[in-house]
Design a protein around this motif. Structure first.
Motif, PDB file in Angstrom:
ATOM      1  N   LYS A   1     -10.444  15.536  -6.499  1.00 48.55           N
ATOM      2  CA  LYS A   1      -9.491  16.633  -6.584  1.00 48.55           C
ATOM      3  C   LYS A   1      -8.122  16.145  -6.125  1.00 48.55           C
ATOM      4  N   LYS A   2      -7.071  16.820  -6.569  1.00 45.76           N
ATOM      5  CA  LYS A   2      -5.714  16.357  -6.314  1.00 45.76           C
ATOM      6  C   LYS A   2      -5.427  16.153  -4.830  1.00 45.76           C
ATOM      7  N   VAL A   3      -5.877  17.077  -3.988  1.00 43.51           N
ATOM      8  CA  VAL A   3      -5.599  16.953  -2.561  1.00 43.51           C
ATOM      9  C   VAL A   3      -6.263  15.704  -1.979  1.00 43.51           C
ATOM     10  N   ASP A   4      -7.489  15.404  -2.421  1.00 46.96           N
ATOM     11  CA  ASP A   4      -8.183  14.204  -1.968  1.00 46.96           C
ATOM     12  C   ASP A   4      -7.556  12.955  -2.574  1.00 46.96           C
ATOM     13  N   LEU A   5      -7.141  13.041  -3.831  1.00 42.85           N
ATOM     14  CA  LEU A   5      -6.536  11.898  -4.510  1.00 42.85           C
ATOM     15  C   LEU A   5      -5.239  11.497  -3.825  1.00 42.85           C
ATOM     16  N   ASN A   6      -4.460  12.476  -3.387  1.00 41.78           N
ATOM     17  CA  ASN A   6      -3.222  12.173  -2.666  1.00 41.78           C
ATOM     18  C   ASN A   6      -3.512  11.423  -1.367  1.00 41.78           C
ATOM     19  N   GLU A   7      -4.569  11.846  -0.672  1.00 41.76           N
ATOM     20  CA  GLU A   7      -4.931  11.171   0.575  1.00 41.76           C
ATOM     21  C   GLU A   7      -5.449   9.766   0.295  1.00 41.76           C
ATOM     22  N   VAL A   8      -6.215   9.616  -0.784  1.00 42.83           N
ATOM     23  CA  VAL A   8      -6.692   8.293  -1.185  1.00 42.83           C
ATOM     24  C   VAL A   8      -5.508   7.357  -1.407  1.00 42.83           C
ATOM     25  N   GLU A   9      -4.520   7.815  -2.141  1.00 46.34           N
ATOM     26  CA  GLU A   9      -3.364   6.973  -2.456  1.00 46.34           C
ATOM     27  C   GLU A   9      -2.564   6.631  -1.209  1.00 46.34           C
ATOM     28  N   ASN A  10      -2.399   7.581  -0.317  1.00 47.90           N
ATOM     29  CA  ASN A  10      -1.660   7.311   0.921  1.00 47.90           C
ATOM     30  C   ASN A  10      -2.369   6.269   1.775  1.00 47.90           C
ATOM     31  N   LYS A  11      -3.700   6.379   1.870  1.00 48.56           N
ATOM     32  CA  LYS A  11      -4.465   5.409   2.632  1.00 48.56           C
ATOM     33  C   LYS A  11      -4.398   4.024   1.991  1.00 48.56           C
ATOM     34  N   MET A  12      -4.464   3.985   0.668  1.00 46.26           N
ATOM     35  CA  MET A  12      -4.390   2.711  -0.041  1.00 46.26           C
ATOM     36  C   MET A  12      -3.046   2.035   0.184  1.00 46.26           C
ATOM     37  N   LYS A  13      -1.977   2.804   0.150  1.00 44.81           N
ATOM     38  CA  LYS A  13      -0.642   2.239   0.361  1.00 44.81           C
ATOM     39  C   LYS A  13      -0.509   1.624   1.746  1.00 44.81           C
ATOM     40  N   LYS A  14      -1.059   2.292   2.761  1.00 37.17           N
ATOM     41  CA  LYS A  14      -0.992   1.755   4.120  1.00 37.17           C
ATOM     42  C   LYS A  14      -1.804   0.477   4.246  1.00 37.17           C
ATOM     43  N   LEU A  15      -3.010   0.467   3.684  1.00 39.40           N
ATOM     44  CA  LEU A  15      -3.847  -0.729   3.736  1.00 39.40           C
ATOM     45  C   LEU A  15      -3.187  -1.912   3.048  1.00 39.40           C
ATOM     46  N   ALA A  16      -2.526  -1.644   1.927  1.00 35.40           N
ATOM     47  CA  ALA A  16      -1.929  -2.700   1.110  1.00 35.40           C
ATOM     48  C   ALA A  16      -0.519  -3.066   1.563  1.00 35.40           C
ATOM     49  N   SER A  17      -0.061  -2.473   2.679  1.00 29.22           N
ATOM     50  CA  SER A  17       1.253  -2.787   3.261  1.00 29.22           C
ATOM     51  C   SER A  17       2.423  -2.484   2.330  1.00 29.22           C
ATOM     52  N   TRP A  18       2.346  -1.350   1.659  1.00 29.12           N
ATOM     53  CA  TRP A  18       3.470  -0.959   0.808  1.00 29.12           C
ATOM     54  C   TRP A  18       4.625  -0.440   1.658  1.00 29.12           C
ATOM     55  N   PRO A  19       5.863  -0.645   1.219  1.00 33.12           N
ATOM     56  CA  PRO A  19       7.009  -0.069   1.927  1.00 33.12           C
ATOM     57  C   PRO A  19       6.981   1.446   1.825  1.00 33.12           C
ATOM     58  N   GLU A  20       7.575   2.097   2.805  1.00 26.60           N
ATOM     59  CA  GLU A  20       7.578   3.559   2.812  1.00 26.60           C
ATOM     60  C   GLU A  20       8.564   4.143   1.818  1.00 26.60           C
ATOM     61  N   SER A  21       9.542   3.337   1.391  1.00 24.82           N
ATOM     62  CA  SER A  21      10.495   3.759   0.366  1.00 24.82           C
ATOM     63  C   SER A  21      10.899   2.523  -0.438  1.00 24.82           C
ATOM     64  N   PRO A  22      11.454   2.708  -1.642  1.00 23.44           N
ATOM     65  CA  PRO A  22      11.801   1.555  -2.482  1.00 23.44           C
ATOM     66  C   PRO A  22      12.757   0.564  -1.822  1.00 23.44           C
ATOM     67  N   LYS A  23      13.588   1.027  -0.879  1.00 23.92           N
ATOM     68  CA  LYS A  23      14.584   0.152  -0.268  1.00 23.92           C
ATOM     69  C   LYS A  23      14.188  -0.340   1.127  1.00 23.92           C
ATOM     70  N   SER A  24      12.981   0.003   1.577  1.00 19.48           N
ATOM     71  CA  SER A  24      12.534  -0.465   2.896  1.00 19.48           C
ATOM     72  C   SER A  24      11.576  -1.641   2.746  1.00 19.48           C
ATOM     73  N   ASP A  25      11.350  -2.337   3.853  1.00 21.75           N
ATOM     74  CA  ASP A  25      10.446  -3.484   3.829  1.00 21.75           C
ATOM     75  C   ASP A  25       8.996  -3.031   3.972  1.00 21.75           C
ATOM     76  N   PRO A  26       8.074  -3.836   3.480  1.00 20.86           N
ATOM     77  CA  PRO A  26       6.649  -3.525   3.678  1.00 20.86           C
ATOM     78  C   PRO A  26       6.293  -3.403   5.156  1.00 20.86           C
ATOM     79  N   VAL A  27       5.330  -2.542   5.453  1.00 18.85           N
ATOM     80  CA  VAL A  27       4.840  -2.366   6.818  1.00 18.85           C
ATOM     81  C   VAL A  27       3.431  -2.958   6.866  1.00 18.85           C
ATOM     82  N   LYS A  28       3.276  -4.093   7.522  1.00 15.61           N
ATOM     83  CA  LYS A  28       2.002  -4.796   7.486  1.00 15.61           C
ATOM     84  C   LYS A  28       0.889  -4.012   8.180  1.00 15.61           C
ATOM     85  N   SER A  29      -0.220  -3.913   7.497  1.00 13.75           N
ATOM     86  CA  SER A  29      -1.409  -3.263   8.053  1.00 13.75           C
ATOM     87  C   SER A  29      -2.252  -4.287   8.805  1.00 13.75           C
TER      88      SER A  29
END
Length: 217
Positions: free
Chosen positions: A161-189
């Motif tokens: 469901k969309k609410v769970d999918l949003n949480e899945v994506e947020n968790k994946m981004k943190k694990l994969a060390s994605w930047p919080e915005s296009p102009k910021s640096d990655p945040v290492k997990s």
């Protein structure tokens, strides 16, 4: 302890290193399980290569899923059986190219999409009943030489469901060390720090929007 080199069919992990790897992948599966995930897998790029060259590192699933496809392998542990495997992958190329920008999804109930999978992968997906997957490029390295070092996959029986999918994506981004915005640096997990400590990583360099802005100023 020397770091492990990643090469086609030549990933050497001793018992201690394997247990540490499995502890991390089991932890990731456990983190996504409440959101409906049944399986995760990890592919890393060949060491020190900038080209997209995926090497299988681990595959882990809930016991009910593993039991469904165990007869396709002589090895009881599918992750160990596939360690070092090099299978060309459209979705790997796509996920690595979109690192920091877009999480890739595949709904394998679409027959047209299923055509891109190799025969053995098709059988595994069908037997396991994992018909929806999310793929994210993993960012590692140091500023300004960030690179996408591999791909993490999280698999479900059907699209959450969309609410769970949003949480899945947020968790994946943190694990994969994605930047919080296009102009910021990655945040290492912690997971990416672990990968850097254990493996000699490779993969294409990631172009950062902030670096491009500075060059123009």
């Amino acid at each position: 302890m020397p770091r492990v080199r990643i090469a086609a069919n030549e990933v050497q992990l001793d018992a201690v290193a394997w247990q540490s790897l499995r502890k991390h992948t089991q932890g990731i599966l456990g983190e996504f399980r409440p959101l409906g995930a049944k399986q995760v897998n990890l592919r890393l790029n060949e060491s020190e290569k900038e080209s997209k060259l995926p090497v299988f590192i681990d595959w882990i699933a809930l016991p009910s899923v593993s039991a469904k496809i165990a007869n396709r392998s002589a090895e009881a542990d599918i992750g160990k059986y596939r360690l070092g495997e090099t299978t060309p992958s459209i979705v790997y190329n796509e996920g690595v190219a979109q690192a920091g920008k877009k999480i890739i999804e595949r709904d394998w109930t679409c027959k047209q999409l299923l055509k891109e999978k190799r025969v053995e992968s098709k059988l595994a997906v069908q037997k396991a009943g994992l018909m929806y997957q999310k793929f994210i490029g993993i960012i590692a390295g140091e500023k300004p030489s960030w690179r996408c070092v591999g791909l993490l996959t999280v698999s479900f029986e059907k699209k959450p469901k969309k609410v769970d999918l949003n949480e899945v994506e947020n968790k994946m981004k943190k694990l994969a060390s994605w930047p919080e915005s296009p102009k910021s640096d990655p945040v290492k997990s912690e997971f990416v720090n672990y990968l850097e400590e254990v493996f000699i990583l490779g993969g294409p360099f990631v172009k950062r929007a902030m670096n491009d802005t500075r060059k123009r100023s």
